[in-house]
Design an enzyme around this catalytic site. Structure first.
Site, PDB file in Angstrom:
ATOM      1  N   ALA A 110     -10.903  -0.761 -14.715  1.00 52.97           N
ATOM      2  CA  ALA A 110      -9.877  -1.123 -13.728  1.00 52.97           C
ATOM      3  C   ALA A 110      -8.459  -0.854 -14.236  1.00 52.97           C
ATOM      4  O   ALA A 110      -8.129  -1.145 -15.385  1.00 52.97           O
ATOM      5  CB  ALA A 110      -9.982  -2.584 -13.306  1.00 52.97           C
ATOM      6  N   GLY A 111      -7.651  -0.278 -13.351  1.00 60.56           N
ATOM      7  CA  GLY A 111      -6.236  -0.092 -13.624  1.00 60.56           C
ATOM      8  C   GLY A 111      -5.821   1.278 -14.116  1.00 60.56           C
ATOM      9  O   GLY A 111      -4.639   1.591 -14.147  1.00 60.56           O
ATOM     10  N   LYS A 118     -23.816  -3.832 -13.571  1.00 61.84           N
ATOM     11  CA  LYS A 118     -22.438  -4.220 -13.847  1.00 61.84           C
ATOM     12  C   LYS A 118     -22.106  -5.454 -13.010  1.00 61.84           C
ATOM     13  O   LYS A 118     -22.159  -5.420 -11.774  1.00 61.84           O
ATOM     14  CB  LYS A 118     -21.465  -3.093 -13.510  1.00 61.84           C
ATOM     15  CG  LYS A 118     -20.008  -3.490 -13.782  1.00 61.84           C
ATOM     16  CD  LYS A 118     -19.039  -2.555 -13.104  1.00 61.84           C
ATOM     17  CE  LYS A 118     -17.628  -3.139 -13.158  1.00 61.84           C
ATOM     18  NZ  LYS A 118     -16.677  -2.404 -12.308  1.00 61.84           N
ATOM     19  N   GLY A 131      -7.616  -0.896  -8.856  1.00 62.24           N
ATOM     20  CA  GLY A 131      -6.965  -0.035  -7.874  1.00 62.24           C
ATOM     21  C   GLY A 131      -5.472   0.078  -7.981  1.00 62.24           C
ATOM     22  O   GLY A 131      -4.833   0.750  -7.172  1.00 62.24           O
ATOM     23  N   ASN A 179     -12.774   4.568 -10.854  1.00 63.55           N
ATOM     24  CA  ASN A 179     -13.151   5.076  -9.547  1.00 63.55           C
ATOM     25  C   ASN A 179     -11.919   5.547  -8.780  1.00 63.55           C
ATOM     26  O   ASN A 179     -11.748   6.721  -8.524  1.00 63.55           O
ATOM     27  CB  ASN A 179     -13.912   4.007  -8.766  1.00 63.55           C
ATOM     28  CG  ASN A 179     -14.442   4.507  -7.430  1.00 63.55           C
ATOM     29  OD1 ASN A 179     -14.942   3.738  -6.630  1.00 63.55           O
ATOM     30  ND2 ASN A 179     -14.349   5.794  -7.141  1.00 63.55           N
ATOM     31  N   THR A 180     -11.019   4.599  -8.474  1.00 60.77           N
ATOM     32  CA  THR A 180      -9.866   4.923  -7.638  1.00 60.77           C
ATOM     33  C   THR A 180      -8.989   6.013  -8.250  1.00 60.77           C
ATOM     34  O   THR A 180      -8.450   6.854  -7.523  1.00 60.77           O
ATOM     35  CB  THR A 180      -9.012   3.659  -7.392  1.00 60.77           C
ATOM     36  OG1 THR A 180      -9.863   2.611  -6.930  1.00 60.77           O
ATOM     37  CG2 THR A 180      -7.943   3.915  -6.355  1.00 60.77           C
TER      38      THR A 180
END
Length: 270
Positions: free
Chosen positions: A187-188, A100, A161, A209-210
């Site tokens: 993301a987001g 990635k 994040g 992830n976050t």
């Protein structure tokens, strides 16, 4: 079976998860297992997968025999850093080529530097890497990366994040409609409904992830995300009903319904 296919390999799960930000490797393993993910991302510059001999190794709890590892270039801001990081990953993982790529623009927003991303992707593809690429939600950029030879494009839903969810579904739809390779939101995502919306739009998968690691209960959130991605995909395949301001037709059939009759007054005796 409705599989996700990336670089010719089939995956039953359309949820990809990161391995950072957990309190320890035990929580990482439990959350990943609960998520049902088969592809897991590893930030080479932040996570030990063998480059630091005296530190705990992530591969001891999440072995490559069970998961497809996706080394990423989190924390890289230049072409040279990104390319060098993935060359190291390939060496550590015995020639592993699926990666990635992300080249960030600044440390405050972590927004992608798409110019540098294009340059890095070109180098990596020529070196035989199978590149999944993090990018902006610009449909033109996504198409250029596809035509260059990337195996998947990964437009952001909102800033890394941030947990803000999908801020521009219209651009995502354009990317999806024009793509001939998998499109995964990256993301987001903040909660399960964000993941479901991404899948309902037609995304092939979601990477996060976050949203899991920073939840008050990461393992429970991993379970919620698994269900959300599955539900969103099924809803997309099912085809939602058209939106209407109102409908004059009742949802239940009216034929055979007993009509309400008016009572006639009973005449008195004369």
């Amino acid at each position: 079976m409705d599989n996700l296919v990336i670089a010719g390999k089939k995956y039953a799960s359309r949820l990809l998860v990161g391995t950072g930000k957990y309190k320890d490797f035990n929580e990482t393993r439990t959350a990943v297992e609960t998520s049902g993910a088969e592809i897991i991302t590893v930030a080479i510059r932040r996570t030990n997968i063998g480059q630091n001999a005296n530190e705990p190794n992530l591969l001891e709890v999440l072995p490559p025999s069970k998961y497809t590892l996706l080394p990423n270039t989190a924390g890289c801001y230049t072409v040279d850093d990104a390319v060098r990081t993935l060359r190291l990953a390939r060496e550590l993982l015995d020639g592993h080529s699926l990666v990635k790529l992300e080249v960030l623009g600044d440390p405050k927003t972590l927004y992608p530097n798409v110019v540098e991303t294009l340059k890095a992707a070109e180098i990596l593809i020529k070196e035989g890497f199978q590149v999944m690429v993090y990018t902006s939600d610009d449909p033109i950029m996504a198409k250029q990366l596809e035509e260059m030879g990337c195996v998947a494009v990964m437009p952001l839903a909102s800033l890394i994040g941030s947990g803000m969810g999908i801020l521009n579904p219209w651009n995502l739809q354009i990317i999806i409609e024009n793509a001939k390779i998998p499109v995964l939101v990256d993301a987001g995502v903040g909660t399960a409904s964000d993941a479901a919306i991404a899948m309902e739009l037609g995304c092939d998968g979601v990477l996060m992830n976050t949203a899991i690691a920073a939840a008050q209960n990461p393992v429970l959130m991993a379970s919620a995300m698994r269900k959300a991605v599955e539900a969103g995909r099924e809803a997309y395949l099912a085809g939602r009903m058209a939106k209407k301001l109102y409908s004059a037709s009742p949802s239940s059939p009216t034929e055979g319904v007993i009509a309400k009759t008016e009572k006639k007054p009973v005449s008195g005796k004369s």
